[in-house]
Design an enzyme around this catalytic site. Structure first.
Site, mmCIF file in Angstrom:
data_model
loop_
_atom_site.group_PDB
_atom_site.id
_atom_site.type_symbol
_atom_site.label_atom_id
_atom_site.label_comp_id
_atom_site.label_asym_id
_atom_site.label_seq_id
_atom_site.Cartn_x
_atom_site.Cartn_y
_atom_site.Cartn_z
ATOM 1 N N HIS A 113 0.868 -1.180 0.000
ATOM 2 C CA HIS A 113 0.000 0.000 0.000
ATOM 3 C C HIS A 113 0.908 1.234 0.000
ATOM 4 O O HIS A 113 1.175 1.832 1.043
ATOM 5 C CB HIS A 113 -0.916 -0.035 1.234
ATOM 6 C CG HIS A 113 -2.073 0.908 1.174
ATOM 7 N ND1 HIS A 113 -3.393 0.506 1.295
ATOM 8 C CD2 HIS A 113 -2.126 2.241 1.010
ATOM 9 C CE1 HIS A 113 -4.198 1.547 1.210
ATOM 10 N NE2 HIS A 113 -3.448 2.627 1.040
ATOM 11 N N ASN A 157 -2.309 -2.081 -3.668
ATOM 12 C CA ASN A 157 -3.363 -1.082 -3.562
ATOM 13 C C ASN A 157 -3.146 0.048 -4.558
ATOM 14 O O ASN A 157 -2.025 0.569 -4.681
ATOM 15 C CB ASN A 157 -3.357 -0.473 -2.148
ATOM 16 C CG ASN A 157 -4.372 0.654 -2.023
ATOM 17 O OD1 ASN A 157 -5.578 0.408 -2.001
ATOM 18 N ND2 ASN A 157 -3.900 1.892 -1.995
ATOM 19 N N GLU A 158 -4.176 0.449 -5.263
ATOM 20 C CA GLU A 158 -4.179 1.635 -6.128
ATOM 21 C C GLU A 158 -2.871 1.804 -6.911
ATOM 22 O O GLU A 158 -2.176 2.829 -6.779
ATOM 23 C CB GLU A 158 -4.457 2.902 -5.315
ATOM 24 C CG GLU A 158 -5.831 2.896 -4.672
ATOM 25 C CD GLU A 158 -6.194 4.225 -4.009
ATOM 26 O OE1 GLU A 158 -5.337 5.124 -3.924
ATOM 27 O OE2 GLU A 158 -7.349 4.371 -3.580
HETATM 28 O O1 IFM Z 1 -5.765 7.398 2.381
HETATM 29 C C1 IFM Z 1 -5.912 7.009 1.052
HETATM 30 C C2 IFM Z 1 -5.567 5.547 0.898
HETATM 31 O O2 IFM Z 1 -4.272 5.267 1.313
HETATM 32 C C3 IFM Z 1 -5.691 5.125 -0.551
HETATM 33 N N1 IFM Z 1 -6.960 5.527 -1.104
HETATM 34 C C4 IFM Z 1 -7.394 6.877 -0.898
HETATM 35 C C5 IFM Z 1 -7.321 7.229 0.565
HETATM 36 C C6 IFM Z 1 -7.809 8.669 0.800
HETATM 37 O O3 IFM Z 1 -6.991 9.560 0.114
#
Ligand code: IFM
Length: 423
Positions: A113, A157-158
């Site tokens: 992450h 993640n992302e």
């Molecule tokens: O805090 C983040 C997270 O780490 C990843 N998605 C978006 C969230 C809010 O910005």
């Protein structure tokens, strides 16, 4: 009628290791924030001190009736130097997932992450030669050590946010401004995801593995303007669609190159969707339309977008959808309940196979470049004392879980009094 039921939707909360665990480690973000990168000068060393408060936090999850918890592993903590795993850190995470299971809570574990160990940064990070081997070693170890309690995994993640914020826009470490590098990072992330998917299934045949994709609802500022339309299609493709396709199917289209030895097949068991906002594109970039509802970071609040992105995801990648993050920066908790209500109402009204909804975040969290200032939790955190206080939105969320939906009384108590502010 303001009430609605949520049959078949399991509700939970999400966190990540760097954003809540705390601790003085050698990581990509500790280095960057330690050199003054975050807007408020804070670092992740404090965060929510979750590392020392696991028992208390699991009790709080139980108090709120939460049955699904998305959490992260801090790579640098379990593998502080290449190939050297720290048995104490691993024992700690084993204890945490065992405690969750004992409390009737299902953990969904994120491996990466946004935060690399410092030693891997020194080896070139996602652009270096070691990332695939290192990620494979880390993944194998975590599945072997935690697999007794964990069978739901998010390798990355992302990946699009990590690649663009750090390598294209240069606002996160390593502050690069290179489209070429951003694409190369995405390419590596997709290949690593596929390898991790295969490895996890080899070790745990029944595991559920998927990415948590940050998806935005893209739209042109003016539907009739060709430039706006082109900007929208291009942004949508390069920011999210091409990468998701590569990760989920092994089909690497433009801007990627086809990797050797990757078969085209399905590499997801669920589609994780992190949804926050919409991107409205004109020729000059992404702008929030006038008079739109916005959060405390200026992000547009656009609940229909949640279903818009889930609809294309469902068409492209059929199967269960988990909303792996949804939430908002509301520093005074003055519109978060309405936000929750509006997004869950979209799910209640849809016919899509959305099985889970994880609210971001459980407690207030260290918010990357925003530091400690931006508040996303349903539990308020006092950074000085580390005391936790359930916010009204947390009480509302617990009520939704208990009633499998929003009751009329809950609406009147928590949602009706709240309004969004507009741009
Ligand atoms: O805090 C983040 C997270 O780490 C990843 N998605 C978006 C969230 C809010 O910005």
């Amino acid at each position: 009628m303001k009430s609605f039921a949520l049959p078949g939707l399991a509700l939970g909360v999400a966190t990540s290791a760097t954003q809540i665990d705390g601790g003085q480690l050698d990581t990509e973000w500790h280095r960057w924030a330690g050199a003054g990168g975050a807007k408020d000068g804070s670092t992740p060393a404090r965060a929510a001190d979750h590392w020392n408060r696991v028992t208390q936090d699991v009790e709080l999850l139980v108090e709120l009736g939460i049955k699904h918890y998305r959490m992260g592993i801090e790579w640098a903590r379990v593998e502080p130097s290449p190939g050297q795993f720290d048995p104490e850190a691993i024992a700690h995470y084993r204890g945490e997932v065992a405690a969750l299971r004992a409390a009737g809570i299902t953990p969904l574990v994120t491996l990466f992450h946004f935060n690399l160990p410092g030693w891997l940064v020194d080896a070139g990070g996602w652009l270096g030669p070691d990332i695939k081997t290192a990620f494979g070693r880390f993944t194998r170890k975590m599945v072997q050590e935690l697999g007794e309690w964990v069978d739901e995994w998010i390798p990355i993640n992302e990946p699009n946010v990590y690649a663009t914020m750090g390598y294209l826009y240069g606002v996160w470490p390593p502050e690069e401004h290179s489209l070429r590098q951003a694409v190369a990072v995405m390419q590596a992330e997709a290949e690593v995801h596929i390898a991790a998917y295969q490895m996890i299934h080899a070790l745990q045949p029944d595991a559920k593995v998927g990415t948590a994709a940050h998806l935005r609802a893209f739209q042109p500022a003016s539907a009739k303007n060709l430039v706006h339309w082109l900007a929208t299609r291009t942004g949508d493709h390069f920011f999210q669609r091409a990468l998701l396709k590569a990760m989920n199917t092994g089909v690497f289209g433009l801007p990627f190159r086809r990797p050797r030895g990757v078969a085209a097949r399905r590499y997801y068991d669920f589609q994780g969707v992190n949804y926050y906002t919409r991107s409205t594109l004109s020729g000059s970039g992404d702008q929030v339309p006038a008079n739109s509802a916005v959060n405390d970071l200026g992000w547009e609040i656009y609940p229909p977008g949640l279903i818009e992105v889930c609809r294309w995801v469902n068409e492209a990648y059929p199967g269960p959808i988990y909303i792996t993050e949804s939430g908002t920066c509301d520093n005074t908790d003055s519109f978060r309940s309405r936000y929750l209500y509006d997004h869950l109402a979209q799910i209640a009204a849809s016919d899509l196979p959305i099985e889970r909804y994880y609210h971001w975040c459980f407690t207030d969290n260290w918010e990357w470049a925003e530091g400690e200032v931006a508040r996303f939790g349903i539990v308020a955190l006092d950074y000085e004392t580390q005391s936790r206080t359930v916010k009204d939105s947390g009480r509302f969320f617990a009520d939704i879980i208990a009633n499998h939906g929003v009751t009329e009384q809950a609406y009147v108590r928590w949602v009706e009094p709240q309004q969004y502010r507009t741009s």
